[in-house]
Design a protein around this motif. Structure first.
Motif, PDB file in Angstrom:
ATOM      1  N   LEU A   1      19.315   3.672   8.881  1.00 29.62           N
ATOM      2  CA  LEU A   1      18.251   4.714   9.618  1.00 29.62           C
ATOM      3  C   LEU A   1      17.427   4.797   9.676  1.00 29.62           C
ATOM      4  CD1 LEU A   1      19.524   6.756  11.882  1.00 29.62           C
ATOM      5  CD2 LEU A   1      19.372   8.145   9.713  1.00 29.62           C
ATOM      6  N   ASN A   2      16.813   3.987   8.374  1.00 30.18           N
ATOM      7  CA  ASN A   2      15.020   5.013   8.299  1.00 30.18           C
ATOM      8  C   ASN A   2      14.459   3.208   8.936  1.00 30.18           C
ATOM      9  OD1 ASN A   2      13.045   6.516   6.899  1.00 30.18           O
ATOM     10  ND2 ASN A   2      13.187   5.267   5.335  1.00 30.18           N
ATOM     11  N   GLY A   3      15.140   2.656   9.232  1.00 31.73           N
ATOM     12  CA  GLY A   3      14.245   1.385  10.496  1.00 31.73           C
ATOM     13  C   GLY A   3      13.949   1.929  11.892  1.00 31.73           C
ATOM     14  N   GLU A   4      15.594   2.529  12.014  1.00 31.47           N
ATOM     15  CA  GLU A   4      15.976   2.674  13.685  1.00 31.47           C
ATOM     16  C   GLU A   4      14.749   4.699  13.729  1.00 31.47           C
ATOM     17  OE1 GLU A   4      16.946   1.090  15.675  1.00 31.47           O
ATOM     18  OE2 GLU A   4      18.676  -0.366  14.432  1.00 31.47           O
TER      19      GLU A   4
ATOM     20  N   ILE B   1      11.703   4.712  12.438  1.00 35.53           N
ATOM     21  CA  ILE B   1      10.726   4.329  12.502  1.00 35.53           C
ATOM     22  C   ILE B   1      10.213   3.720  13.947  1.00 35.53           C
ATOM     23  CG2 ILE B   1       8.704   2.137  11.551  1.00 35.53           C
ATOM     24  CD1 ILE B   1      10.093   3.022   8.814  1.00 35.53           C
ATOM     25  N   LYS B   2      11.308   2.607  14.512  1.00 32.59           N
ATOM     26  CA  LYS B   2      10.602   2.260  15.645  1.00 32.59           C
ATOM     27  C   LYS B   2      10.848   2.465  17.169  1.00 32.59           C
ATOM     28  CE  LYS B   2      14.345  -0.856  14.737  1.00 32.59           C
ATOM     29  NZ  LYS B   2      15.426  -2.066  15.483  1.00 32.59           N
ATOM     30  N   LEU B   3      11.563   3.554  16.403  1.00 35.83           N
ATOM     31  CA  LEU B   3      11.856   4.721  17.415  1.00 35.83           C
ATOM     32  C   LEU B   3      10.975   6.301  17.980  1.00 35.83           C
ATOM     33  CD1 LEU B   3      13.822   6.388  20.060  1.00 35.83           C
ATOM     34  CD2 LEU B   3      14.715   8.240  18.102  1.00 35.83           C
ATOM     35  N   GLN B   4      10.226   6.030  16.509  1.00 40.31           N
ATOM     36  CA  GLN B   4       9.057   7.060  16.569  1.00 40.31           C
ATOM     37  C   GLN B   4       7.889   6.006  17.741  1.00 40.31           C
ATOM     38  OE1 GLN B   4       7.424   7.354  12.370  1.00 40.31           O
ATOM     39  NE2 GLN B   4       6.051   8.800  13.207  1.00 40.31           N
ATOM     40  N   SER B   5       7.383   4.915  17.031  1.00 40.50           N
ATOM     41  CA  SER B   5       6.469   3.934  17.069  1.00 40.50           C
ATOM     42  C   SER B   5       6.886   3.639  18.802  1.00 40.50           C
ATOM     43  CB  SER B   5       6.105   2.702  16.339  1.00 40.50           C
ATOM     44  OG  SER B   5       7.452   2.045  16.411  1.00 40.50           O
ATOM     45  N   ASP B   6       7.960   3.673  19.308  1.00 40.23           N
ATOM     46  CA  ASP B   6       8.098   2.919  20.421  1.00 40.23           C
ATOM     47  C   ASP B   6       8.473   3.445  21.462  1.00 40.23           C
ATOM     48  OD1 ASP B   6       8.813   1.557  23.056  1.00 40.23           O
ATOM     49  OD2 ASP B   6      10.682   0.911  22.579  1.00 40.23           O
ATOM     50  N   PRO B   7       7.111   4.065  22.426  1.00 39.34           N
ATOM     51  CA  PRO B   7       7.572   5.240  23.396  1.00 39.34           C
ATOM     52  C   PRO B   7       8.204   4.993  24.854  1.00 39.34           C
ATOM     53  CG  PRO B   7       5.430   3.481  24.125  1.00 39.34           C
ATOM     54  CD  PRO B   7       6.403   3.290  22.739  1.00 39.34           C
TER      55      PRO B   7
END
Length: 353
Positions: free
Chosen positions: A91-94, A96-102
């Protein structure tokens, strides 16, 4: 002058024959069973030694069974915690991706988080022999009842209530909810005492004479003096539940301002989840150390049992070579005695006229 054999001589020979028969039967039993006797009474002075050694072996056997049960419970806890840690890292990886992907899709993370939340609840309610391993001494009660888990999940949904407008406020609200008591079983998370103290006794194992070892963790792994966010992070299980429950309900931002708050909220949640995962890993290591200690004690019990078994064998077991030799000797004596008896039976008065 030749004398005639008397009745008394014949009776003595017969008595000797009976004694030899009894001795031969005893030796045959020893050869067949490889034991000196069928009960303690036949061991003579060795009976007390045998009883004492067997008592010690029985005691060690009891300790070993206790350790086996404890190791199984520990193994189940460790496996469950390792799985929770793996889910948290995924989940942490998801996040991080969601946070950085507009252009990230929050609904994808929602589904992953909801499935993970359900699995974590199941893992916290893991059982061994119908006893919950994360419930402490109250092993017959689910530590995180399904009703409590569902209520917490629904309350987080109500706390967020749409796109995040203020990350700090939303974090305070959701973390306060997870910190609140009432979701877990009352025995491990009481809501009346200040500070709260679990009413269940710790789980211990009698691993040796006068040695009780405490082991395992509770599903709560920490409680609070009141229903407010503690100064420090939430205990790691609660932190993991918080991350999964919020990630399952966080909505896609619709404005630039909401996107900023959205990313701030995700960043704080992701960092807290990373810390919780680290704490969880350290706890798993601690449980592993307890398991290693139990293994060491169990090995010592096994080695001592082998030594005691040798002592019992020395007292109870027969020397097979010696027993067979003595059996053959007694058999030869009995056969010779039978020949003498037969000869005496043939003697008559005419033999001496």
């Amino acid at each position: 002058m030749t004398s005639v054999s008397t009745s008394g001589q014949f009776q003595r020979i017969q008595a000797n024959n009976l004694a030899l028969q009894e001795r031969m039967a005893q030796l045959r039993d020893q050869v067949a069973t490889q034991k000196k006797a069928n009960d303690f009474g036949g061991l003579g002075s060795g009976a007390r030694v045998s009883i004492s050694l067997r008592g010690e072996m029985k005691e060690l056997e009891s300790y070993t069974r206790n350790i086996d049960v404890a190791r199984l419970r520990l193994t189940t806890q460790v496996e469950a915690m390792e799985r929770i840690g793996a889910l948290a890292k995924e989940l942490n990886g998801e996040l991080i991706k969601l946070q950085s992907d507009p252009h990230g899709d929050a609904s994808v993370v929602n589904r992953i988080a909801e499935n993970g939340y359900r699995e974590i609840v199941s893992l916290l309610n893991a059982k061994v022999n119908d006893r919950y391993v994360f419930a402490g001494g109250d092993a017959s009660t689910a530590p995180l009842p399904q009703a409590g888990a569902d209520a917490l999940f629904a309350q987080i949904d109500a706390d967020l209530n749409g796109p995040i407008a203020n990350a700090a406020t939303s974090l305070t609200t959701t973390r306060t909810t997870v910190a609140s008591r009432g979701w877990f079983a009352a025995s491990i998370d009481p809501d009346t005492s200040v500070p709260p103290v679990p009413t269940v006794p710790p789980v211990t194992v009698r691993a040796d004479r006068s040695l009780d070892l405490e082991y395992g963790v509770l599903a709560t792994n920490g409680t609070f003096s009141d229903n407010v966010v503690p100064a420090n992070d939430l205990p790691y299980f609660r932190e993991v539940l918080h991350a999964f429950a919020t990630a399952a309900h966080i909505d896609q931002p619709t404005t630039p301002a909401e996107l900023t708050e959205f990313r701030t909220y995700l960043g704080s949640t992701q960092q807290a989840l990373s810390r919780a995962t680290g704490e969880l890993d350290r706890e798993v290591g601690g449980l592993g150390s307890v398991g290693e200690r139990l293994d060491g004690i169990a090995k010592a019990h096994k080695d001592l049992t082998v030594h005691l078994q040798r002592g019992v064998s020395d007292v109870e077991d027969v020397d097979m070579a010696d027993a067979i030799t003595r059996l053959q000797l007694v058999q030869s004596q009995l056969e010779a005695s039978y020949r003498v008896t037969t000869t005496l039976n043939r003697v008559s008065l005419s033999d001496f006229l």
